[in-house]
Structures are given as structure tokens and as C-alpha cells.
Write a protein that holds these residues in place. Structure first.
Motif, PDB file in Angstrom:
ATOM      1  N   THR A  30      65.771  32.441  41.080  1.00  0.00           N
ATOM      2  CA  THR A  30      64.725  33.174  40.378  1.00  0.00           C
ATOM      3  C   THR A  30      63.523  33.342  41.301  1.00  0.00           C
ATOM      4  O   THR A  30      63.371  32.624  42.292  1.00  0.00           O
ATOM      5  CB  THR A  30      64.298  32.433  39.106  1.00  0.00           C
ATOM      6  OG1 THR A  30      63.894  31.101  39.454  1.00  0.00           O
ATOM      7  CG2 THR A  30      65.456  32.372  38.109  1.00  0.00           C
ATOM      8  N   VAL A  31      62.678  34.290  40.953  1.00  0.00           N
ATOM      9  CA  VAL A  31      61.465  34.567  41.731  1.00  0.00           C
ATOM     10  C   VAL A  31      60.260  34.217  40.872  1.00  0.00           C
ATOM     11  O   VAL A  31      60.173  34.639  39.719  1.00  0.00           O
ATOM     12  CB  VAL A  31      61.403  36.047  42.159  1.00  0.00           C
ATOM     13  CG1 VAL A  31      60.095  36.335  42.895  1.00  0.00           C
ATOM     14  CG2 VAL A  31      62.600  36.396  43.040  1.00  0.00           C
ATOM     15  N   LYS A  32      59.343  33.447  41.435  1.00  0.00           N
ATOM     16  CA  LYS A  32      58.155  33.020  40.701  1.00  0.00           C
ATOM     17  C   LYS A  32      56.945  33.843  41.148  1.00  0.00           C
ATOM     18  O   LYS A  32      56.738  34.062  42.346  1.00  0.00           O
ATOM     19  CB  LYS A  32      57.897  31.534  40.920  1.00  0.00           C
ATOM     20  CG  LYS A  32      59.014  30.633  40.389  1.00  0.00           C
ATOM     21  CD  LYS A  32      58.722  29.175  40.640  1.00  0.00           C
ATOM     22  CE  LYS A  32      59.843  28.294  40.094  1.00  0.00           C
ATOM     23  NZ  LYS A  32      59.582  26.852  40.334  1.00  0.00           N
ATOM     24  N   VAL A  33      56.168  34.277  40.160  1.00  0.00           N
ATOM     25  CA  VAL A  33      54.962  35.063  40.415  1.00  0.00           C
ATOM     26  C   VAL A  33      53.813  34.455  39.619  1.00  0.00           C
ATOM     27  O   VAL A  33      53.971  34.136  38.429  1.00  0.00           O
ATOM     28  CB  VAL A  33      55.142  36.543  40.011  1.00  0.00           C
ATOM     29  CG1 VAL A  33      53.852  37.327  40.255  1.00  0.00           C
ATOM     30  CG2 VAL A  33      56.307  37.176  40.779  1.00  0.00           C
ATOM     31  N   GLY A  34      52.683  34.284  40.264  1.00  0.00           N
ATOM     32  CA  GLY A  34      51.493  33.782  39.595  1.00  0.00           C
ATOM     33  C   GLY A  34      50.507  34.902  39.310  1.00  0.00           C
ATOM     34  O   GLY A  34      50.140  35.661  40.216  1.00  0.00           O
ATOM     35  N   LEU A  35      50.102  35.037  38.063  1.00  0.00           N
ATOM     36  CA  LEU A  35      49.038  35.968  37.675  1.00  0.00           C
ATOM     37  C   LEU A  35      47.769  35.170  37.437  1.00  0.00           C
ATOM     38  O   LEU A  35      47.775  34.210  36.658  1.00  0.00           O
ATOM     39  CB  LEU A  35      49.404  36.731  36.402  1.00  0.00           C
ATOM     40  CG  LEU A  35      50.640  37.624  36.412  1.00  0.00           C
ATOM     41  CD1 LEU A  35      50.820  38.260  35.041  1.00  0.00           C
ATOM     42  CD2 LEU A  35      50.510  38.704  37.471  1.00  0.00           C
ATOM     43  N   LEU A  36      46.704  35.549  38.085  1.00  0.00           N
ATOM     44  CA  LEU A  36      45.411  34.907  37.897  1.00  0.00           C
ATOM     45  C   LEU A  36      44.510  35.928  37.219  1.00  0.00           C
ATOM     46  O   LEU A  36      44.313  37.030  37.743  1.00  0.00           O
ATOM     47  CB  LEU A  36      44.822  34.454  39.230  1.00  0.00           C
ATOM     48  CG  LEU A  36      45.761  33.594  40.090  1.00  0.00           C
ATOM     49  CD1 LEU A  36      45.096  33.232  41.405  1.00  0.00           C
ATOM     50  CD2 LEU A  36      46.197  32.351  39.342  1.00  0.00           C
ATOM     51  N   ALA A  37      43.973  35.574  36.045  1.00  0.00           N
ATOM     52  CA  ALA A  37      43.290  36.566  35.217  1.00  0.00           C
ATOM     53  C   ALA A  37      41.898  36.114  34.805  1.00  0.00           C
ATOM     54  O   ALA A  37      41.668  34.941  34.494  1.00  0.00           O
ATOM     55  CB  ALA A  37      44.128  36.857  33.968  1.00  0.00           C
ATOM     56  N   ILE A  38      40.970  37.083  34.786  1.00  0.00           N
ATOM     57  CA  ILE A  38      39.640  36.884  34.231  1.00  0.00           C
ATOM     58  C   ILE A  38      39.354  38.037  33.276  1.00  0.00           C
ATOM     59  O   ILE A  38      40.113  39.001  33.209  1.00  0.00           O
ATOM     60  CB  ILE A  38      38.545  36.808  35.320  1.00  0.00           C
ATOM     61  CG1 ILE A  38      38.494  38.127  36.117  1.00  0.00           C
ATOM     62  CG2 ILE A  38      38.768  35.623  36.231  1.00  0.00           C
ATOM     63  CD1 ILE A  38      37.327  38.208  37.083  1.00  0.00           C
ATOM     64  N   ASN A  39      38.261  37.958  32.564  1.00  0.00           N
ATOM     65  CA  ASN A  39      37.825  39.048  31.693  1.00  0.00           C
ATOM     66  C   ASN A  39      36.352  38.864  31.357  1.00  0.00           C
ATOM     67  O   ASN A  39      35.817  37.753  31.448  1.00  0.00           O
ATOM     68  CB  ASN A  39      38.644  39.105  30.400  1.00  0.00           C
ATOM     69  CG  ASN A  39      38.687  37.785  29.658  1.00  0.00           C
ATOM     70  OD1 ASN A  39      39.557  36.943  29.925  1.00  0.00           O
ATOM     71  ND2 ASN A  39      37.757  37.576  28.727  1.00  0.00           N
ATOM     72  N   ASP A  40      35.679  39.958  31.022  1.00  0.00           N
ATOM     73  CA  ASP A  40      34.282  39.918  30.576  1.00  0.00           C
ATOM     74  C   ASP A  40      33.382  39.159  31.556  1.00  0.00           C
ATOM     75  O   ASP A  40      32.583  38.319  31.164  1.00  0.00           O
ATOM     76  CB  ASP A  40      34.200  39.292  29.180  1.00  0.00           C
ATOM     77  CG  ASP A  40      34.941  40.129  28.152  1.00  0.00           C
ATOM     78  OD1 ASP A  40      34.345  41.083  27.627  1.00  0.00           O
ATOM     79  OD2 ASP A  40      36.126  39.830  27.892  1.00  0.00           O
ATOM     80  N   PHE A  41      33.504  39.510  32.831  1.00  0.00           N
ATOM     81  CA  PHE A  41      32.676  38.866  33.852  1.00  0.00           C
ATOM     82  C   PHE A  41      31.217  39.275  33.724  1.00  0.00           C
ATOM     83  O   PHE A  41      30.306  38.484  33.978  1.00  0.00           O
ATOM     84  CB  PHE A  41      33.205  39.221  35.244  1.00  0.00           C
ATOM     85  CG  PHE A  41      32.464  38.563  36.372  1.00  0.00           C
ATOM     86  CD1 PHE A  41      32.559  37.197  36.571  1.00  0.00           C
ATOM     87  CD2 PHE A  41      31.661  39.309  37.236  1.00  0.00           C
ATOM     88  CE1 PHE A  41      31.864  36.578  37.614  1.00  0.00           C
ATOM     89  CE2 PHE A  41      30.979  38.710  38.276  1.00  0.00           C
ATOM     90  CZ  PHE A  41      31.082  37.346  38.466  1.00  0.00           C
ATOM     91  N   HIS A  42      30.955  40.509  33.338  1.00  0.00           N
ATOM     92  CA  HIS A  42      29.598  41.012  33.079  1.00  0.00           C
ATOM     93  C   HIS A  42      28.634  40.723  34.231  1.00  0.00           C
ATOM     94  O   HIS A  42      27.483  40.314  34.012  1.00  0.00           O
ATOM     95  CB  HIS A  42      29.039  40.419  31.783  1.00  0.00           C
ATOM     96  CG  HIS A  42      29.678  40.953  30.547  1.00  0.00           C
ATOM     97  ND1 HIS A  42      29.571  42.269  30.144  1.00  0.00           N
ATOM     98  CD2 HIS A  42      30.463  40.351  29.601  1.00  0.00           C
ATOM     99  CE1 HIS A  42      30.238  42.448  29.024  1.00  0.00           C
ATOM    100  NE2 HIS A  42      30.795  41.310  28.667  1.00  0.00           N
ATOM    101  N   GLY A  43      29.089  40.948  35.443  1.00  0.00           N
ATOM    102  CA  GLY A  43      28.188  40.822  36.588  1.00  0.00           C
ATOM    103  C   GLY A  43      27.522  39.472  36.714  1.00  0.00           C
ATOM    104  O   GLY A  43      26.384  39.377  37.203  1.00  0.00           O
ATOM    105  N   ALA A  44      28.199  38.398  36.321  1.00  0.00           N
ATOM    106  CA  ALA A  44      27.616  37.049  36.329  1.00  0.00           C
ATOM    107  C   ALA A  44      27.694  36.446  37.732  1.00  0.00           C
ATOM    108  O   ALA A  44      28.452  35.508  37.996  1.00  0.00           O
ATOM    109  CB  ALA A  44      28.326  36.157  35.313  1.00  0.00           C
ATOM    110  N   LEU A  45      26.890  36.981  38.642  1.00  0.00           N
ATOM    111  CA  LEU A  45      26.925  36.538  40.031  1.00  0.00           C
ATOM    112  C   LEU A  45      26.414  35.107  40.183  1.00  0.00           C
ATOM    113  O   LEU A  45      26.994  34.302  40.908  1.00  0.00           O
ATOM    114  CB  LEU A  45      26.079  37.480  40.894  1.00  0.00           C
ATOM    115  CG  LEU A  45      26.501  38.955  40.905  1.00  0.00           C
ATOM    116  CD1 LEU A  45      25.553  39.758  41.788  1.00  0.00           C
ATOM    117  CD2 LEU A  45      27.936  39.109  41.370  1.00  0.00           C
ATOM    118  N   GLU A  46      25.310  34.809  39.525  1.00  0.00           N
ATOM    119  CA  GLU A  46      24.757  33.449  39.586  1.00  0.00           C
ATOM    120  C   GLU A  46      25.391  32.583  38.511  1.00  0.00           C
ATOM    121  O   GLU A  46      26.000  33.084  37.570  1.00  0.00           O
ATOM    122  CB  GLU A  46      23.245  33.506  39.374  1.00  0.00           C
ATOM    123  CG  GLU A  46      22.490  34.334  40.395  1.00  0.00           C
ATOM    124  CD  GLU A  46      21.018  34.372  40.095  1.00  0.00           C
ATOM    125  OE1 GLU A  46      20.306  33.434  40.525  1.00  0.00           O
ATOM    126  OE2 GLU A  46      20.570  35.333  39.442  1.00  0.00           O
TER     127      GLU A  46
END
Length: 583
Positions: A30-46
Motif C-alpha cells: 500500500t501507499v501512505k499519504v499524509g494530508l496536513l490541513a488548516i482552516n480559517d487562518f485569517h492572517g494570524a501572523l503573530e
């Protein structure tokens, strides 16, 4: 819903050569794949001064400080190193309603940070359209063409996103999509090659959440039908797994648990119940963190549904195991990883401390340095004195549907700013009051431009128009009409109304008065709101029917002008929108 149940991994056994019949083939790995997900970051640089709440040893909510672009970069780097095959995706609202250092510069630094982090795809969310479709297209392609009141490329040339925006249900007048709706990424080679098919889209209600002027010619199609139409096309193109990245979500109940899904409900669940052939749904919009095995259309084949909360405080790590011969997912799991950053003090008498229960991430140096470049550029704006206030004004929080004392203060400012246009009433929408949902003055009640910008970052223009008393009543009924989330408009001084949620939709407003006198349905009133609301935003379609329209100054300029008073403005404490619902 119960907490996350991991699907068993269908591991193919390795068969010893001596036991394999002559001429028989060994099963392919089998082949393994990792998905790394974010959402609603809203420009939160700091660091956003936010915590992820997790159950402690007693089952009570324990805060863990989290977030900040430099810490997020390190967390993603750490997780990516564990997955030779990987994708990094975002489920919308990457930009918009952003921190000052990003918003002042039209979110160019957020795009550049995500380029450095290595984001692969971002599904458009409603806030991607805050500045209109032309400016959003500039976010993808780069350049310094000016589409807004603010000048682009103030700090450096803007080259655009190296990652791709996806928008399967954002339809132009000619029937094409504003951005590609789908994508395929391949991993492995030869007989061990697998293809991940992605479908990216925003919620169908996006048009009700942004200024109509900025999305002229665009429509937002039904989510489920859009996805179901795309799945067979991706399968025909060779996709072994289907991942939907959508800016829509659910909310959970009970003790906060980013790994669980207790009592989950919301629009996304209804969408997933209609889907065929989808393996994973990466979601957002509600700012809730969860991981669910959602029964979906076929309970025998549930859908793994995830969300990483808000502001980059979490990263969802999704593990897929794919059989390249069968062309299907045979195992999957997910967890939300806390982007633990530095301890902070949410109030003078409280600390949100670090904990050894979860990994701590060091800020990635190049991202930290890049963020400093923009925070320093924003400092001259942020530290400029912007007036005074006679105490703390609060809205209540991200999920609150009422504007609180802060909503009343803003409405008063807008009324004063448009008196020359004949304004008698002003309304502020609570969902337009953004983080940190409060104005907390410094010494002598002093506020900075950064303080007020955090509260009102959209740069809307005030608009005054004429409505009849009957239209005012219908407008207030739209607070609770079930089309959008309930939202109690904050009125200006002298105006008051009451409502009863036990009554049927359309008859929940009990009373409306102006200066103590009942509103006359046949009379005409001058009403001020943001141009966003005046054009029907947030589902207030009644506001789009006014007459004798006059544009004014920006909402932020109105608030700053109101706060220049000496002595400092008192915080309005009277209850202007009263809930009479029996308890």
C-alpha cells in the motif's frame, strides 16, 4: 456523534516467497499519504493570544496556548518530515478579517508566509472575497494593480500565491469557474503510483456574507451537487482517493475536544449526507475543531470529516493508506496537533501556561523574521493614538450573536458620522465586530489605531438611506428568519426593540421605538449601516430596498472620530435590544 473512531487499517499480509504458489504475484504494498490541513487562518501572523482547550485528567477544559505563523511553520515542518508523501491544504478564510500586520498590507504577507510554509492548495472561503473578486485574483497571480482604497505593494513587490486557489462552486456568468475546482496529485511511480483527487469549494451562502459589489457576475452553487458532479470526473481521471476541502462546517457540544465530535451538527453534516464516493472532508468556517466519522449517505462507508479550529492553532494530520491495485483507500486516521507556542496572560489575573503533555514548537526563524518586517511596518499605524473611552466595551466572543456594549458604541459612532445625511438610526452587525471583540483602553482611557482596527478591519463605507417603518420591522425580523445565523443588530442611542424567539419566524419582533415613541409603519426613517449590510450582506435583503442613498466616510474613520471626545466617551450600558423569550 461519538468521539473519533479510527477505521481499521486494511493491511495486506506479506506472503513468504516459499509459500507463494509458482507464478503467483505477491500483493502490492500500500501507499501512505499524509494530508496536513488548516482552516480559517485569517492572517494570524503573530501569536493570536488564543488557546486550544483540551480535556484535562478530570475531564475539564484545559487551555494550551497556540498559534503564530512561525510556530505553525515549525509544526507543519515536523509533521511533513514524517510523511514522504504529503500535501498541505487549507479550507478557506486564509485571508480576510486578519491581524493588523496582514490586513493593512492587503494580506500580501499572509500569502507570502504560506508560500514559505509550503501550502499546496487553498479552497476559497467567504472572507477571500472581502475585497472583491479582482483583488482575490491578484492574490493568486500577483502584481500591484490597485483594486481597493489601500495601496498594494507598500513593503515589497507582490508575486502572488505559489499555491493554487480552488473554487469548484464559484461560477462566472459564462458558466466557467473563477478558479479551478479540482486538482490531482500523484505519489509513487509505476505499479505503486496513487492519485489523490481534490475538490475545493466555499459555502453556497458566500454571496450573503460579502459585499455584492465585489462579486458581481458570480454565483455560488450548491455544495453537494457540485461535489457529486466532480467525483466521477476525478475517478475517471484516475483518482484513487477523493478529498473534499470545503469552507463549511459543524459545531460540537460538551467539553471542548479537538480530537472528538460530540453532538456535532450543522450545515456540513447535511452536505456530507448527500455525498457519494468521498473519502475525506477537510472543513472550516465555524472555527470549531473536530474529527468525525460521519455516517454520510452510506453508513457502511462513513466519511472522515475534520477541522483545525481557527488562527493556525491546530494542524490536522490525516493519514491515508491506499491500495494502488484496487484504486481505493484501505486505511485512514486523523488527529489534531496543537501548535503550542508561548504562554500568555489572557487577563491580569490569569495565565495560559505551557504544558509538557503536548509538543512545544520553536518558531521557525525565517518566518519569524518575515513577520517582524510587517509588524514593524504596521507599527506606525498601530501605535498612533486614536481616541479615548471611559471603560471596557465588549461584544462577548466569536460565537455571540449580540453586539454588547461595543456594538452600541459603534452604532453611536456611525449615527454621529452620518448626521449630515439625516441619519436617525444606525445599526451595527455583531458578526462585523472582529477579534479581540473588545476595546480595552490603556492609561487614561487611551486607545490606539491598532486597538480599533482589530475590532473593525473591513474598511466598509457608511451608507445612509430611507426605510419605512414597515421595512424597519421586516429588517429586524431578518435577525431571526432562519436563513442565516441568528444575529441581533446593535442599534444606536434612542432606538430600542424587543424580541421573543418562542414566536413563529416572521413575528418575533415585539416592539420597536425611537426616542420612546413606537415606530410608525407608514413613516419614513433615515437609517445608516455599512455598505456591506446596505447591499444585502449577512442576509439582510431588506436593506437593499432603501431609497435616497448617501455614501459617507469609512466605518473605521467614524469610530475614530467618535472617540476623540473630551472627556472620554462613556460606554453605553443601556439594553437596546431586549430578549423577551421565556426561559
Amino acid at each position: 456523534m461519538s468521539n473519533l473512531r479510527f477505521l481499521p487499517l486494511a493491511l495486506l499480509p506479506l506472503i513468504a516467497a516459499c509459500a507463494t504458489p509458482q507464478g503467483a504475484r505477491q500483493p502490492a504494498p500500500t501507499v501512505k499519504v499524509g494530508l496536513l490541513a488548516i482552516n480559517d487562518f485569517h492572517g494570524a501572523l503573530e501569536m493570536p493570544r488564543q488557546s486550544v482547550f483540551v480535556p484535562d485528567d478530570k475531564g475539564e477544559a484545559m487551555p494550551v496556548p497556540a498559534g503564530g505563523a512561525a510556530y505553525l511553520a515549525s509544526a507543519i515542518d515536523s509533521l511533513r518530515a514524517q510523511h514522504p508523501n504529503h500535501l498541505v491544504v487549507s479550507a478557506g478564510d486564509l485571508i480576510g478579517a486578519s491581524q493588523l500586520a496582514s490586513s493593512l498590507f492587503l494580506d500580501e504577507p499572509t500569502i507570502e508566509v504560506m508560500n514559505r510554509i509550503g501550502l499546496d492548495f487553498n479552497a476559497t472561503g467567504n472572507h477571500e472575497f472581502d475585497r472583491g473578486q479582482d483583488e482575490l485574483l491578484r492574490m493568486q497571480s500577483g502584481g500591484c494593480t490597485q483594486h481597493t482604497a489601500r495601496k498594494p505593494c507598500q513593503v515589497e513587490p507582490f508575486k502572488g500565491a505559489k499555491f493554487k486557489f480552488l473554487g469548484a462552486n464559484t461560477i462566472k456568468a459564462d458558466g466557467s469557474t473563477l478558479f479551478p475546482g479540482t486538482a490531482i496529485r500523484s505519489f509513487g511511480s509505476g505499479r505503486n503510483k496513487v492519485d489523490i483527487g481534490l475538490i475545493g469549494l466555499t459555502l453556497e451562502g458566500t454571496g450573503e456574507l460579502v459585499s455584492p459589489e465585489g462579486i458581481k457576475g458570480l454565483t455560488f452553487a450548491d455544495e453537494a451537487s457540485t461535489i457529486n458532479a466532480a467525483v466521477p470526473r476525478l475517478r475517471a481521471a484516475g483518482a484513487d482517493a477523493i478529498v473534499v476541502v470545503i469552507h463549511e462546517g459543524v459545531r460540537t457540544k460538551g467539553t471542548p475536544n479537538p480530537q472528538g465530535c460530540e453532538g456535532a451538527s450543522g450545515p456540513l453534516g447535511e452536505i456530507v449526507n448527500q455525498l457519494d464516493g468521498v473519502d475525506v472532508v477537510v472543513s472550516g468556517h465555524t472555527h470549531w475543531a473536530y474529527i468525525c466519522e460521519w455516517p454520510g449517505k452510506n453508513p457502511a462507508r462513513p466519511v472522515l470529516m475534520t477541522s483545525a479550529g481557527v488562527f493556525g492553532t491546530l494542524v490536522t494530520e490525516i493519514n491515508l493508506e491506499i491500495d494502488p491495485r484496487a484504486g481505493r483507500v484501505v486505511g485512514r486516521s486523523a488527529r489534531n496537533v496543537i501548535v503550542q507556542s508561548e504562554a500568555y496572560r489572557p487577563a491580569a489575573d490569569r495565565v495560559s501556561p505551557n504544558t509538557d503533555r503536548f509538543p512545544r514548537f520553536a518558531p521557525r526563524a525565517d518566518i519569524a523574521d518575515y513577520v517582524v518586517k510587517y509588524t514593524e511596518a504596521a507599527r506606525q499605524f498601530a501605535l498612533r493614538p486614536a481616541g479615548r473611552i471611559g471603560g471596557e466595551a465588549t461584544r462577548g466572543g466569536d460565537a455571540s450573536s449580540t453586539g454588547g456594549t461595543l456594538g452600541s458604541l459603534i452604532a453611536d459612532a456611525q449615527l454621529a458620522a452620518t448626521a449630515g445625511a439625516g441619519a436617525q438610526i444606525a445599526f451595527m452587525n455583531p458578526f462585523g465586530i472582529r477579534a479581540p471583540w473588545r476595546l480595552a483602553p490603556g492609561e487614561n482611557g487611551q486607545l490606539t489605531f491598532g486597538d480599533i482596527y482589530k475590532v473593525q478591519p473591513f474598511n466598509n463605507t457608511l451608507l445612509t438611506q430611507t426605510l419605512t417603518g414597515a421595512q424597519l420591522r421586516r429588517l429586524l425580523e431578518q435577525n431571526f428568519d432562519g436563513i442565516g445565523p441568528n444575529q441581533v443588530l446593535s442599534p444606536s442611542r434612542g432606538f430600542a426593540y424587543s424580541y421573543d424567539m418562542s414566536r413563529p419566524i416572521g413575528s418575533r419582533i415585539v416592539s420597536i421605538t425611537l426616542d420612546g415613541q413606537p415606530i410608525d409603519d407608514a413613516a419614513r426613517y433615515r437609517v445608516t449601516t455599512s455598505d456591506f449590510l446596505a447591499n444585502g450582506g449577512d442576509t439582510y435583503s431588506e436593506l437593499a430596498k432603501g431609497t435616497d442613498r448617501v455614501l459617507g466616510i469609512s466605518d473605521l474613520a467614524a469610530l475614530e472620530a467618535w472617540l476623540q471626545a473630551i472627556p472620554p466617551r462613556a460606554v453605553p450600558l443601556e439594553e437596546r435590544a431586549k430578549d423577551l423569550t421565556p426561559r
